[in-house]
Design a protein around this motif. Structure first.
Motif, PDB file in Angstrom:
ATOM      1  N   LYS A 170     -24.540 -60.511  20.673  1.00  0.00           N
ATOM      2  CA  LYS A 170     -24.505 -61.191  19.363  1.00  0.00           C
ATOM      3  C   LYS A 170     -23.298 -60.762  18.517  1.00  0.00           C
ATOM      4  O   LYS A 170     -23.126 -61.230  17.394  1.00  0.00           O
ATOM      5  N   THR A 171     -22.488 -59.851  19.021  1.00  0.00           N
ATOM      6  CA  THR A 171     -21.314 -59.408  18.242  1.00  0.00           C
ATOM      7  C   THR A 171     -20.165 -60.404  18.413  1.00  0.00           C
ATOM      8  O   THR A 171     -19.688 -60.611  19.530  1.00  0.00           O
ATOM      9  N   PRO A 172     -19.717 -61.027  17.319  1.00  0.00           N
ATOM     10  CA  PRO A 172     -18.630 -62.002  17.436  1.00  0.00           C
ATOM     11  C   PRO A 172     -17.261 -61.355  17.688  1.00  0.00           C
ATOM     12  O   PRO A 172     -17.023 -60.218  17.287  1.00  0.00           O
ATOM     13  N   ILE A 173     -16.397 -62.145  18.334  1.00  0.00           N
ATOM     14  CA  ILE A 173     -15.006 -61.717  18.547  1.00  0.00           C
ATOM     15  C   ILE A 173     -14.087 -62.591  17.698  1.00  0.00           C
ATOM     16  O   ILE A 173     -14.074 -63.816  17.820  1.00  0.00           O
ATOM     17  N   LEU A 174     -13.345 -61.933  16.808  1.00  0.00           N
ATOM     18  CA  LEU A 174     -12.279 -62.603  16.048  1.00  0.00           C
ATOM     19  C   LEU A 174     -10.986 -62.264  16.775  1.00  0.00           C
ATOM     20  O   LEU A 174     -10.522 -61.126  16.709  1.00  0.00           O
ATOM     21  N   SER A 175     -10.445 -63.217  17.516  1.00  0.00           N
ATOM     22  CA  SER A 175      -9.265 -62.909  18.320  1.00  0.00           C
ATOM     23  C   SER A 175      -7.963 -63.139  17.561  1.00  0.00           C
ATOM     24  O   SER A 175      -7.755 -64.198  16.984  1.00  0.00           O
ATOM     25  N   TYR A 176      -7.101 -62.107  17.599  1.00  0.00           N
ATOM     26  CA  TYR A 176      -5.722 -62.314  17.156  1.00  0.00           C
ATOM     27  C   TYR A 176      -5.097 -63.162  18.289  1.00  0.00           C
ATOM     28  O   TYR A 176      -4.363 -62.656  19.129  1.00  0.00           O
ATOM     29  N   ALA A 177      -5.435 -64.453  18.300  1.00  0.00           N
ATOM     30  CA  ALA A 177      -5.069 -65.313  19.428  1.00  0.00           C
ATOM     31  C   ALA A 177      -3.571 -65.595  19.455  1.00  0.00           C
ATOM     32  O   ALA A 177      -2.950 -65.657  20.508  1.00  0.00           O
ATOM     33  N   VAL A 178      -3.019 -65.805  18.251  1.00  0.00           N
ATOM     34  CA  VAL A 178      -1.610 -66.180  18.137  1.00  0.00           C
ATOM     35  C   VAL A 178      -0.923 -65.148  17.267  1.00  0.00           C
ATOM     36  O   VAL A 178      -0.902 -65.237  16.047  1.00  0.00           O
ATOM     37  N   LYS A 179      -0.404 -64.120  17.944  1.00  0.00           N
ATOM     38  CA  LYS A 179       0.234 -63.032  17.206  1.00  0.00           C
ATOM     39  C   LYS A 179       1.675 -62.917  17.683  1.00  0.00           C
ATOM     40  O   LYS A 179       1.933 -62.776  18.880  1.00  0.00           O
ATOM     41  N   ALA A 219       9.841 -68.126  17.874  1.00  0.00           N
ATOM     42  CA  ALA A 219      10.402 -69.476  17.972  1.00  0.00           C
ATOM     43  C   ALA A 219       9.416 -70.483  18.558  1.00  0.00           C
ATOM     44  O   ALA A 219       9.689 -71.686  18.556  1.00  0.00           O
ATOM     45  N   ASN A 220       8.271 -70.025  19.075  1.00  0.00           N
ATOM     46  CA  ASN A 220       7.392 -70.924  19.844  1.00  0.00           C
ATOM     47  C   ASN A 220       6.132 -71.344  19.107  1.00  0.00           C
ATOM     48  O   ASN A 220       5.473 -70.520  18.468  1.00  0.00           O
ATOM     49  N   VAL A 221       5.799 -72.631  19.250  1.00  0.00           N
ATOM     50  CA  VAL A 221       4.540 -73.123  18.677  1.00  0.00           C
ATOM     51  C   VAL A 221       3.651 -73.813  19.720  1.00  0.00           C
ATOM     52  O   VAL A 221       2.430 -73.729  19.651  1.00  0.00           O
ATOM     53  N   ILE A 222       4.234 -74.459  20.700  1.00  0.00           N
ATOM     54  CA  ILE A 222       3.414 -75.095  21.755  1.00  0.00           C
ATOM     55  C   ILE A 222       2.682 -74.001  22.523  1.00  0.00           C
ATOM     56  O   ILE A 222       1.506 -74.120  22.869  1.00  0.00           O
ATOM     57  N   GLU A 223       3.401 -72.907  22.743  1.00  0.00           N
ATOM     58  CA  GLU A 223       2.789 -71.759  23.422  1.00  0.00           C
ATOM     59  C   GLU A 223       1.600 -71.211  22.617  1.00  0.00           C
ATOM     60  O   GLU A 223       0.629 -70.708  23.186  1.00  0.00           O
ATOM     61  N   ALA A 224       1.680 -71.336  21.291  1.00  0.00           N
ATOM     62  CA  ALA A 224       0.577 -70.854  20.439  1.00  0.00           C
ATOM     63  C   ALA A 224      -0.705 -71.614  20.770  1.00  0.00           C
ATOM     64  O   ALA A 224      -1.801 -71.046  20.783  1.00  0.00           O
ATOM     65  N   LEU A 225      -0.559 -72.912  21.036  1.00  0.00           N
ATOM     66  CA  LEU A 225      -1.740 -73.730  21.355  1.00  0.00           C
ATOM     67  C   LEU A 225      -2.316 -73.318  22.705  1.00  0.00           C
ATOM     68  O   LEU A 225      -3.540 -73.279  22.886  1.00  0.00           O
ATOM     69  N   ARG A 226      -1.443 -72.985  23.652  1.00  0.00           N
ATOM     70  CA  ARG A 226      -1.943 -72.504  24.957  1.00  0.00           C
ATOM     71  C   ARG A 226      -2.693 -71.194  24.786  1.00  0.00           C
ATOM     72  O   ARG A 226      -3.748 -70.981  25.353  1.00  0.00           O
ATOM     73  N   GLU A 227      -2.123 -70.281  23.984  1.00  0.00           N
ATOM     74  CA  GLU A 227      -2.765 -68.983  23.745  1.00  0.00           C
ATOM     75  C   GLU A 227      -4.149 -69.167  23.118  1.00  0.00           C
ATOM     76  O   GLU A 227      -5.123 -68.547  23.525  1.00  0.00           O
TER      77      GLU A 227
END
Ligand code: PBG
Length: 323
Positions: A186-195, A225-233
């Motif tokens: 039940k412990t949520p994960i807040l991911s630094y997905a796009v760092k 410089a990347n944003v498309i990669e952010a969506l993949r991450e």
């Protein structure tokens, strides 16, 4: 000259009408307040590059959390400065480590405020990197089980949410698996997905004593410089079981916040990082800007870009200003 037919100024004429049509409203509910806790007893050591922020002893941390709570701030993010560092960062998963002690102390004394822990190794390793080093770089897959161990240990101590920040491949999946196996499903994960590998973290690394002793973090954190990669991450983290996503830093990456918000339906956090805070403080101390107005404009812009939650060192001041 014909008179203008459309007059947008009609809706700007008074404070009352501006208030009525305002699209973005900051609330204290939006804030997560980052705090640094040190093993040193009685400490309240000012962080030179971040005026108004301190390395706090556990005792002083508890006081600070009480104050944050009384201002209505719903959550804190904790960073630890351990007594000893080693090549594995083992204090980070020690039952009696600095974070574990701090989380227990806060949970025992203050209720009604969420305790989020940053899950990473850079503050705990003697080389300052975010995992186990092999051939001068962070060994991804050797570090994953240790991240799971660290997150589980935080949950054991009472952390409400864990937030992995190392940008290692598979970190969310490994942590989810580890938490579930230990009974913390039940412990949520807040991911630094796009760092991003950002220069805006400079002051934080003084604050957390976590600067790398050699090299940098560009083999795991993203190229600014990347944003498309952010969506993949972000997509990978969603698939691995992240409950919330984060974009970091915020201000130079407002477009990234917007793109991630439009694509994914998870709650989105943005981190208004140390360098962003320090620039405002330095300019304000010189009398060059109006600190309150600039800070609220910045926080509003982060929310307008799409962030549901904002991690900010301005949390206490902003809470007072908007209450
Ligand atoms: C890593 C971590 C960092 C920050 C939050 N978590 C630093 C880094 O990646 O080097 C930066 C936060 C800030 O600059 O305010 N544990």
């Amino acid at each position: 000259m014909p008179k203008p037919h459309f007059r947008p100024r009609r809706l700007r004429g008074t404070a009352e009408i501006r208030r009525m049509v305002r699209e973005t409203k900051l609330s204290v509910d939006d804030f997560i307040y980052p705090l640094f806790v040190t093993h040193e007893a009685k400490a309240k050591k000012p962080i030179a590059s971040m005026p108004g922020q301190f390395q706090l002893s556990i005792e002083n941390l508890v006081k600070e959390v009480q104050e944050a709570k009384s201002l209505g701030i719903p959550a804190i993010m904790l960073f630890g400065i351990p007594k000893t560092k080693d090549s594995f960062g083992s204090d980070s998963y020690n039952e009696h480590g600095i974070i574990q002690q701090a989380v227990r102390a806060v949970k025992e004394t203050v209720s009604g405020i969420l305790v989020i822990t940053d899950v990473c190794f850079c503050e705990y390793t003697d080389h300052g990197h975010c995992g186990v080093i092999k051939d001068q770089t962070v060994d991804n897959d050797v570090t994953l089980p240790l991240l799971a161990k660290q997150a589980t240990s935080h949950a054991h101590a009472g952390a409400d949410i864990v937030a992995p920040s190392g940008m290692l491949d598979g970190m969310v999946g490994a942590i989810r698996d580890g938490l579930d196996k230990a009974g913390f499903d039940k412990t949520p994960i807040l991911s630094y997905a796009v760092k991003y590998a950002s220069s805006f973290y400079g002051p934080f690394r003084d604050a957390a004593e976590s600067a790398p002793k050699f090299g940098d973090r560009r083999t795991h954190q993203m190229d600014p410089a990347n944003v498309i990669e952010a969506l993949r991450e972000a997509e990978l983290d969603v698939k691995e079981g992240a409950d919330m996503l984060m974009v970091k830093p915020a201000l130079a990456f407002l477009d990234v916040i917007r793109r991630v918000k439009e694509r994914f339906d998870l709650p989105l956090a943005a981190y208004n990082v140390s360098g962003e805070y320090s620039m405002v403080k330095a300019a304000a101390q010189n009398g060059w800007i109006n600190e309150q107005a600039i800070t609220l404009e910045i926080l509003t812009s982060i929310k307008r870009a799409g962030a549901d939650v904002i991690l900010t060192y301005h949390a206490k001041d902003a809470a007072k200003w908007i209450s």
